[in-house]
Scaffold this motif. Sequence first.
Motif, PDB file in Angstrom:
ATOM      1  N   GLY A  34       2.994   0.557  -2.891  1.00  0.00           N
ATOM      2  CA  GLY A  34       3.073  -0.241  -1.666  1.00  0.00           C
ATOM      3  C   GLY A  34       4.458  -0.819  -1.453  1.00  0.00           C
ATOM      4  N   LEU A  35       5.108  -1.233  -2.538  1.00  0.00           N
ATOM      5  CA  LEU A  35       6.478  -1.740  -2.449  1.00  0.00           C
ATOM      6  C   LEU A  35       7.439  -0.625  -2.034  1.00  0.00           C
ATOM      7  CD1 LEU A  35       7.822  -4.513  -2.957  1.00  0.00           C
ATOM      8  CD2 LEU A  35       8.448  -3.682  -5.229  1.00  0.00           C
ATOM      9  N   PHE A  36       7.179   0.569  -2.527  1.00  0.00           N
ATOM     10  CA  PHE A  36       8.010   1.727  -2.148  1.00  0.00           C
ATOM     11  C   PHE A  36       7.823   2.051  -0.660  1.00  0.00           C
ATOM     12  CE2 PHE A  36       8.347   6.385  -1.678  1.00  0.00           C
ATOM     13  CZ  PHE A  36       9.681   6.552  -2.027  1.00  0.00           C
ATOM     14  N   ILE A  37       6.585   1.995  -0.176  1.00  0.00           N
ATOM     15  CA  ILE A  37       6.318   2.240   1.248  1.00  0.00           C
ATOM     16  C   ILE A  37       7.005   1.179   2.102  1.00  0.00           C
ATOM     17  CG2 ILE A  37       4.503   2.351   2.999  1.00  0.00           C
ATOM     18  CD1 ILE A  37       2.640   3.455   0.842  1.00  0.00           C
ATOM     19  N   PHE A  38       6.951  -0.070   1.661  1.00  0.00           N
ATOM     20  CA  PHE A  38       7.619  -1.157   2.382  1.00  0.00           C
ATOM     21  C   PHE A  38       9.134  -0.926   2.445  1.00  0.00           C
ATOM     22  CE2 PHE A  38       9.715  -5.407   1.757  1.00  0.00           C
ATOM     23  CZ  PHE A  38       9.633  -5.802   3.077  1.00  0.00           C
ATOM     24  N   PHE A  39       9.726  -0.450   1.354  1.00  0.00           N
ATOM     25  CA  PHE A  39      11.164  -0.183   1.326  1.00  0.00           C
ATOM     26  C   PHE A  39      11.518   0.957   2.282  1.00  0.00           C
ATOM     27  CE2 PHE A  39      14.629   2.413  -0.461  1.00  0.00           C
ATOM     28  CZ  PHE A  39      15.662   1.495  -0.401  1.00  0.00           C
ATOM     29  N   SER A 107      -0.258   4.087   3.669  1.00  0.00           N
ATOM     30  CA  SER A 107      -0.705   3.013   2.770  1.00  0.00           C
ATOM     31  C   SER A 107      -2.173   3.163   2.412  1.00  0.00           C
ATOM     32  CB  SER A 107      -0.464   1.656   3.443  1.00  0.00           C
ATOM     33  OG  SER A 107       0.900   1.446   3.704  1.00  0.00           O
ATOM     34  N   ILE A 108      -2.997   3.474   3.427  1.00  0.00           N
ATOM     35  CA  ILE A 108      -4.431   3.634   3.167  1.00  0.00           C
ATOM     36  C   ILE A 108      -4.688   4.838   2.257  1.00  0.00           C
ATOM     37  CG2 ILE A 108      -6.652   4.118   4.262  1.00  0.00           C
ATOM     38  CD1 ILE A 108      -5.638   2.602   6.713  1.00  0.00           C
ATOM     39  N   ALA A 109      -4.014   5.958   2.555  1.00  0.00           N
ATOM     40  CA  ALA A 109      -4.207   7.164   1.754  1.00  0.00           C
ATOM     41  C   ALA A 109      -3.757   6.954   0.308  1.00  0.00           C
ATOM     42  CB  ALA A 109      -3.441   8.331   2.383  1.00  0.00           C
ATOM     43  N   ALA A 110      -2.636   6.241   0.118  1.00  0.00           N
ATOM     44  CA  ALA A 110      -2.158   5.976  -1.238  1.00  0.00           C
ATOM     45  C   ALA A 110      -3.163   5.137  -2.019  1.00  0.00           C
ATOM     46  CB  ALA A 110      -0.802   5.268  -1.185  1.00  0.00           C
ATOM     47  N   GLY A 111      -3.757   4.129  -1.367  1.00  0.00           N
ATOM     48  CA  GLY A 111      -4.766   3.320  -2.042  1.00  0.00           C
ATOM     49  C   GLY A 111      -6.001   4.117  -2.421  1.00  0.00           C
ATOM     50  N   ILE A 112      -6.428   5.012  -1.536  1.00  0.00           N
ATOM     51  CA  ILE A 112      -7.606   5.841  -1.827  1.00  0.00           C
ATOM     52  C   ILE A 112      -7.335   6.785  -2.990  1.00  0.00           C
ATOM     53  CG2 ILE A 112      -9.100   7.656  -0.893  1.00  0.00           C
ATOM     54  CD1 ILE A 112      -8.794   6.342   1.846  1.00  0.00           C
ATOM     55  N   ILE A 113      -6.169   7.437  -2.973  1.00  0.00           N
ATOM     56  CA  ILE A 113      -5.834   8.398  -4.029  1.00  0.00           C
ATOM     57  C   ILE A 113      -5.705   7.700  -5.379  1.00  0.00           C
ATOM     58  CG2 ILE A 113      -4.073  10.026  -4.810  1.00  0.00           C
ATOM     59  CD1 ILE A 113      -3.478  10.589  -1.856  1.00  0.00           C
ATOM     60  N   ILE A 124       3.861  11.220  -6.867  1.00  0.00           N
ATOM     61  CA  ILE A 124       4.721  12.325  -6.424  1.00  0.00           C
ATOM     62  C   ILE A 124       4.630  12.502  -4.909  1.00  0.00           C
ATOM     63  CG2 ILE A 124       5.128  14.809  -6.615  1.00  0.00           C
ATOM     64  CD1 ILE A 124       4.093  14.639  -9.485  1.00  0.00           C
ATOM     65  N   GLY A 125       3.417  12.407  -4.369  1.00  0.00           N
ATOM     66  CA  GLY A 125       3.257  12.544  -2.920  1.00  0.00           C
ATOM     67  C   GLY A 125       3.982  11.468  -2.147  1.00  0.00           C
ATOM     68  N   SER A 126       3.963  10.227  -2.646  1.00  0.00           N
ATOM     69  CA  SER A 126       4.658   9.125  -1.974  1.00  0.00           C
ATOM     70  C   SER A 126       6.166   9.309  -2.045  1.00  0.00           C
ATOM     71  CB  SER A 126       4.252   7.790  -2.602  1.00  0.00           C
ATOM     72  OG  SER A 126       2.882   7.518  -2.388  1.00  0.00           O
ATOM     73  N   ILE A 127       6.675   9.770  -3.175  1.00  0.00           N
ATOM     74  CA  ILE A 127       8.121   9.981  -3.314  1.00  0.00           C
ATOM     75  C   ILE A 127       8.598  11.063  -2.350  1.00  0.00           C
ATOM     76  CG2 ILE A 127       9.926  10.804  -4.863  1.00  0.00           C
ATOM     77  CD1 ILE A 127       8.449   9.438  -7.149  1.00  0.00           C
ATOM     78  N   ILE A 128       7.864  12.173  -2.291  1.00  0.00           N
ATOM     79  CA  ILE A 128       8.253  13.267  -1.397  1.00  0.00           C
ATOM     80  C   ILE A 128       8.161  12.826   0.064  1.00  0.00           C
ATOM     81  CG2 ILE A 128       7.627  15.585  -0.605  1.00  0.00           C
ATOM     82  CD1 ILE A 128       6.738  16.210  -3.438  1.00  0.00           C
ATOM     83  N   THR A 129       7.094  12.109   0.412  1.00  0.00           N
ATOM     84  CA  THR A 129       6.945  11.615   1.785  1.00  0.00           C
ATOM     85  C   THR A 129       8.067  10.659   2.153  1.00  0.00           C
ATOM     86  OG1 THR A 129       4.531  11.807   1.601  1.00  0.00           O
ATOM     87  CG2 THR A 129       5.389  10.446   3.381  1.00  0.00           C
ATOM     88  N   GLY A 130       8.419   9.763   1.235  1.00  0.00           N
ATOM     89  CA  GLY A 130       9.505   8.819   1.500  1.00  0.00           C
ATOM     90  C   GLY A 130      10.835   9.506   1.702  1.00  0.00           C
ATOM     91  N   ILE A 131      11.126  10.526   0.870  1.00  0.00           N
ATOM     92  CA  ILE A 131      12.399  11.251   1.009  1.00  0.00           C
ATOM     93  C   ILE A 131      12.462  11.971   2.353  1.00  0.00           C
ATOM     94  CG2 ILE A 131      13.758  13.171   0.091  1.00  0.00           C
ATOM     95  CD1 ILE A 131      12.796  12.379  -2.698  1.00  0.00           C
TER      96      ILE A 131
END
Length: 223
Positions: A34-39, A107-113, A124-131
């Motif tokens: 969540g902190l990564f998504i916020f950044f 955010s919702i998908a990350a919490g579910i996963i 890994i999915g959050s890092i790739i999505t953020g990049i």
Amino acid sequence: MSFSDIFKSSFLDNVSAVSPLDMVITLAAAFGIGLFIFFIYKKTYQGVMYSSSFGITLLALTMITSQVILAVTSNVVLSLGMVGALSIVRFRTAIKEPLDIAFLFWSIAAGIILAAGLLPLAVIGSIITGIILVLFVNRKPHRNPYILVLSCENHETEQKALAFLKDKVERCVVKSKSAQRGLVELNMEVRLKNDNTDFINELSDLYGVSSASLVSFNGEYMG
């Protein structure tokens, strides 16, 4: 029925449904993602006014979603009740930026996963999505559009100003025009050859030009 059956509670049986270790790992991972998504949201924001509360909402939404899914996966009956309880919730806040919807769903998908135990997929999915978001959202167009508001005294001054602009800018298209006695106002989309905007000073000095204003425009807002 024995004496102990009277004090038996199904509520106490659910206390140990989710182990404390699973809770700590899930919530810690949800906080980190969540902190990564916020950044990433703060890094890629391109709206008019940045709202820090929305960024905190993304962090909280990731953690809250992971808690809900942990509770649902621990009890089938609870999952049915949770669906009924959440169905009466109504959100009235309007989403102004289309990209904000992607961040909410992320955010919702990350919490579910995370709550499903798929920690590598969430990280890994959050890092790739953020990049991908940083690369594509922050990519600047080659030619920045501007809106030019021009006020002239008459038709002759208008033609003189348009001829001047054709030599100074790469593209100039009239979007709207209003005329009244002694005043002609034009709204034009212009694309500059470079970042130099000194031609506005020269344009405003032309005889018959009352005012000239240049405003940046991205297709959704002007600022």
